[in-house]
Motif scaffolding. Structure first.
Motif, PDB file in Angstrom:
ATOM      1  N   PRO A 196       0.721  -1.255   0.039  1.00  0.00           N
ATOM      2  CA  PRO A 196       0.051  -0.025   0.062  1.00  0.00           C
ATOM      3  C   PRO A 196       0.788   1.160   0.083  1.00  0.00           C
ATOM      4  O   PRO A 196       0.530   2.308  -0.661  1.00  0.00           O
ATOM      5  CB  PRO A 196      -0.813  -0.081   1.310  1.00  0.00           C
ATOM      6  CG  PRO A 196      -0.115  -1.243   1.934  1.00  0.00           C
ATOM      7  CD  PRO A 196       0.425  -2.172   1.119  1.00  0.00           C
ATOM      8  N   GLU A 197       2.012   1.149   0.553  1.00  0.00           N
ATOM      9  CA  GLU A 197       2.859   2.354   0.636  1.00  0.00           C
ATOM     10  C   GLU A 197       3.326   2.811  -0.848  1.00  0.00           C
ATOM     11  O   GLU A 197       3.441   4.080  -1.089  1.00  0.00           O
ATOM     12  CB  GLU A 197       4.150   2.164   1.475  1.00  0.00           C
ATOM     13  CG  GLU A 197       3.696   1.956   3.100  1.00  0.00           C
ATOM     14  CD  GLU A 197       2.967   0.733   3.190  1.00  0.00           C
ATOM     15  OE1 GLU A 197       2.730   0.814   4.502  1.00  0.00           O
ATOM     16  OE2 GLU A 197       3.284  -0.136   2.748  1.00  0.00           O
ATOM     17  N   LEU A 198       3.377   1.860  -1.784  1.00  0.00           N
ATOM     18  CA  LEU A 198       3.789   2.091  -3.203  1.00  0.00           C
ATOM     19  C   LEU A 198       2.296   2.349  -3.926  1.00  0.00           C
ATOM     20  O   LEU A 198       2.171   1.721  -4.882  1.00  0.00           O
ATOM     21  CB  LEU A 198       4.473   0.964  -3.758  1.00  0.00           C
ATOM     22  CG  LEU A 198       5.853   0.535  -3.024  1.00  0.00           C
ATOM     23  CD1 LEU A 198       6.527  -0.637  -3.742  1.00  0.00           C
ATOM     24  CD2 LEU A 198       6.641   1.795  -3.118  1.00  0.00           C
ATOM     25  N   PHE A 199       1.726   3.471  -3.569  1.00  0.00           N
ATOM     26  CA  PHE A 199       0.315   3.540  -4.077  1.00  0.00           C
ATOM     27  C   PHE A 199       0.310   4.063  -5.538  1.00  0.00           C
ATOM     28  O   PHE A 199      -0.741   3.963  -6.278  1.00  0.00           O
ATOM     29  CB  PHE A 199      -0.443   4.638  -3.446  1.00  0.00           C
ATOM     30  CG  PHE A 199       0.263   5.914  -3.115  1.00  0.00           C
ATOM     31  CD1 PHE A 199       0.175   7.029  -3.922  1.00  0.00           C
ATOM     32  CD2 PHE A 199       1.251   6.186  -2.109  1.00  0.00           C
ATOM     33  CE1 PHE A 199       0.716   8.216  -3.929  1.00  0.00           C
ATOM     34  CE2 PHE A 199       1.738   7.536  -1.816  1.00  0.00           C
ATOM     35  CZ  PHE A 199       1.629   8.615  -2.834  1.00  0.00           C
ATOM     36  N   TRP A 200       1.585   4.574  -5.683  1.00  0.00           N
ATOM     37  CA  TRP A 200       1.704   4.978  -7.438  1.00  0.00           C
ATOM     38  C   TRP A 200       1.863   3.689  -8.375  1.00  0.00           C
ATOM     39  O   TRP A 200       1.983   3.840  -9.651  1.00  0.00           O
ATOM     40  CB  TRP A 200       2.945   6.053  -7.762  1.00  0.00           C
ATOM     41  CG  TRP A 200       4.250   5.403  -7.309  1.00  0.00           C
ATOM     42  CD1 TRP A 200       5.108   4.902  -8.114  1.00  0.00           C
ATOM     43  CD2 TRP A 200       4.808   5.450  -6.060  1.00  0.00           C
ATOM     44  NE1 TRP A 200       6.301   4.376  -7.243  1.00  0.00           N
ATOM     45  CE2 TRP A 200       6.056   4.809  -6.169  1.00  0.00           C
ATOM     46  CE3 TRP A 200       4.455   5.684  -4.757  1.00  0.00           C
ATOM     47  CZ2 TRP A 200       7.014   4.699  -5.160  1.00  0.00           C
ATOM     48  CZ3 TRP A 200       5.278   5.557  -3.738  1.00  0.00           C
ATOM     49  CH2 TRP A 200       6.604   4.906  -3.903  1.00  0.00           C
ATOM     50  N   CYS A 201       2.082   2.372  -7.862  1.00  0.00           N
ATOM     51  CA  CYS A 201       2.384   1.436  -8.624  1.00  0.00           C
ATOM     52  C   CYS A 201       0.978   0.455  -8.727  1.00  0.00           C
ATOM     53  O   CYS A 201       0.353   0.563  -7.869  1.00  0.00           O
ATOM     54  CB  CYS A 201       3.456   0.307  -7.823  1.00  0.00           C
ATOM     55  SG  CYS A 201       5.141   1.306  -7.959  1.00  0.00           S
ATOM     56  N   ALA A 202       1.049  -0.105  -9.845  1.00  0.00           N
ATOM     57  CA  ALA A 202       0.053  -0.966 -10.015  1.00  0.00           C
ATOM     58  C   ALA A 202       0.748  -2.435 -10.353  1.00  0.00           C
ATOM     59  O   ALA A 202      -0.008  -3.235 -11.258  1.00  0.00           O
ATOM     60  CB  ALA A 202      -0.571  -0.612 -11.699  1.00  0.00           C
ATOM     61  N   GLY A 203       1.528  -2.765  -9.497  1.00  0.00           N
ATOM     62  CA  GLY A 203       1.829  -4.124  -9.682  1.00  0.00           C
ATOM     63  C   GLY A 203       2.910  -4.400 -10.781  1.00  0.00           C
ATOM     64  O   GLY A 203       3.551  -3.824 -11.556  1.00  0.00           O
ATOM     65  N   CYS A 204       2.349  -5.602 -11.250  1.00  0.00           N
ATOM     66  CA  CYS A 204       3.172  -6.126 -12.608  1.00  0.00           C
ATOM     67  C   CYS A 204       2.647  -5.543 -13.833  1.00  0.00           C
ATOM     68  O   CYS A 204       3.236  -5.693 -14.899  1.00  0.00           O
ATOM     69  CB  CYS A 204       2.585  -7.650 -12.497  1.00  0.00           C
ATOM     70  SG  CYS A 204       3.493  -8.696 -11.247  1.00  0.00           S
ATOM     71  N   GLN A 205       1.544  -4.712 -13.604  1.00  0.00           N
ATOM     72  CA  GLN A 205       0.833  -3.926 -14.666  1.00  0.00           C
ATOM     73  C   GLN A 205       1.503  -2.599 -15.111  1.00  0.00           C
ATOM     74  O   GLN A 205       1.342  -1.954 -15.911  1.00  0.00           O
ATOM     75  CB  GLN A 205      -0.542  -3.626 -14.663  1.00  0.00           C
ATOM     76  CG  GLN A 205      -1.398  -5.073 -14.856  1.00  0.00           C
ATOM     77  CD  GLN A 205      -1.187  -5.993 -13.941  1.00  0.00           C
ATOM     78  OE1 GLN A 205      -1.479  -5.717 -12.655  1.00  0.00           O
ATOM     79  NE2 GLN A 205      -0.859  -7.382 -14.112  1.00  0.00           N
ATOM     80  N   GLY A 206       2.614  -2.256 -14.174  1.00  0.00           N
ATOM     81  CA  GLY A 206       3.344  -1.007 -14.275  1.00  0.00           C
ATOM     82  C   GLY A 206       2.802   0.206 -13.198  1.00  0.00           C
ATOM     83  O   GLY A 206       2.750  -0.201 -12.213  1.00  0.00           O
ATOM     84  N   GLY A 207       2.690   1.132 -13.818  1.00  0.00           N
ATOM     85  CA  GLY A 207       2.220   2.373 -13.124  1.00  0.00           C
ATOM     86  C   GLY A 207       0.940   2.849 -13.047  1.00  0.00           C
ATOM     87  O   GLY A 207       0.309   2.626 -13.973  1.00  0.00           O
ATOM     88  N   LEU A 208       0.515   3.227 -11.911  1.00  0.00           N
ATOM     89  CA  LEU A 208      -1.076   3.547 -12.024  1.00  0.00           C
ATOM     90  C   LEU A 208      -1.039   4.966 -12.617  1.00  0.00           C
ATOM     91  O   LEU A 208      -2.265   5.329 -12.870  1.00  0.00           O
ATOM     92  CB  LEU A 208      -1.416   3.779 -10.087  1.00  0.00           C
ATOM     93  CG  LEU A 208      -2.750   3.721 -10.080  1.00  0.00           C
ATOM     94  CD1 LEU A 208      -3.593   2.573 -10.581  1.00  0.00           C
ATOM     95  CD2 LEU A 208      -2.911   3.936  -8.437  1.00  0.00           C
TER      96      LEU A 208
END
Length: 332
Positions: A207-219
């Motif tokens: 949750p702290e990496l809220f700008w990330c969309a996991g393996c799909q890249g960036g949010l």
């Protein structure tokens, strides 16, 4: 309801639209297209019950007792995953996949979905999709659980169209909604998303990496432009995450989980990505339980479950059921 208005004023009926090569779809069948085990586990306090298939779960309030209201009502702390929202990613503007392929086409200008290659000619390419957000409290309108106060009330309805949102097709305008994106446009922030991918594939994202969309890249940016298209399923999952995050940022979607959610929803402008799981319902419903599960937390890799879920022409648009984490206080 918005859906009734759409059907009344649409220039063509659903049957004609379903036969068109550019706009196809299918209303999600609650019997065959929804994986009901995704509701599990059900919890009372911190104790999880009936967890068939070892479904993933996030932390629940520790106490089994709770109280709500000005005149407190004592009750039990209950947790489960509620199927309450539906998201779709489409190539043709105003194509409503989850309404059987209804082509709304009101005559408004809107960017077409596309896939393109970069000018460098390195074989890599990007994509653009439109997306739609539906209210779909399927447990309530099917009356699957009678008189359960924790279910959201309502019916299947269209809540948001990106085609009428100028921010969805413009990276600069999107900064109005997410100006914090400039803080994460650097190699270190992008590299951190690799850890989020690993965490989401093993359980839930960080949750702290809220700008990330996991393996799909960036949010970010929260729009339909994807600079790295590596398959329709992967890009569609990213669209589902971005649109859900956008709904949270616009305060259309709220938080329903944790200690704060026991007595009702609360504002959550920064989406907690651990509170959602997705299940593909179109073009090929993902009801096969791989490792006991057929729903995936936001950010999980599509390599294991996404293979064979895309096919030409009729299978290039995608729809997902969203299961959101729900905690509530069931009073006596």
């Amino acid at each position: 309801m918005l859906i009734a208005m759409i059907i009344a004023f649409a220039p063509m009926d659903a049957a004609r639209a379903a036969g068109a090569g550019t706009c196809t779809g299918q209303f999600p069948n609650p019997i065959t297209d929804i994986c009901w085990s995704c509701i599990l586990p059900i919890s009372i306090g911190s104790v999880r019950l009936g967890n068939l298939g070892d479904q993933e779960d996030i932390d629940n309030p520790s106490s089994p007792l709770c109280s709500c209201g000005t005149n407190p009502t004592i009750g039990l702390t209950v947790g489960f995953w509620e199927p309450a929202r539906h998201v779709e990613a489409v190539r043709k503007p105003f194509c409503l996949v989850s309404l059987g392929g209804l082509d709304l086409n009101p005559g408004l200008p809107s960017p077409e979905g596309a896939r393109y290659t970069h000018a460098e000619g390195d074989g890599d390419g990007g994509a653009f999709y439109q997306a739609h957000f539906y209210v779909n409290p399927v447990l309530f309108y099917l009356e699957a659980v009678a008189d359960f106060p924790c279910l959201e009330r309502g019916s299947f309805d269209l809540a948001y169209l990106t085609e009428v949102d100028p921010l969805w097709g413009d990276d600069e305008l999107t900064l109005i909604l997410n100006p914090d994106a400039v803080l994460f446009a650097n190699p270190a922030s992008v590299a951190a998303c690799a850890a989020d991918c690993v965490a989401a594939s093993a359980g839930f994202g960080i949750p702290e990496l809220f700008w990330c969309a996991g393996c799909q890249g960036g949010l970010y940016p929260m729009n339909g432009h994807v600079p790295y298209h590596l398959g329709g399923v992967r890009t569609a999952v990213l669209m589902a995450q971005r649109l859900t995050a956008k709904m949270h940022r616009e305060l259309v979607a709220w938080g329903w989980h944790g200690q704060r959610g026991l007595c009702g929803p609360y504002f959550e402008p920064v989406m907690d990505k651990r509170a959602y799981k997705t299940q593909l319902t179109y073009p090929i419903p993902n009801t096969t339980k791989e490792a006991g599960r057929c729903c995936q937390p936001f950010g999980r890799t599509t390599v294991l479950w996404g293979a064979g879920k895309e096919y030409p022409v009729r299978g290039e648009d995608f729809a997902f059921m969203l299961f959101r984490k729900r905690n509530c206080c069931v009073g006596y």
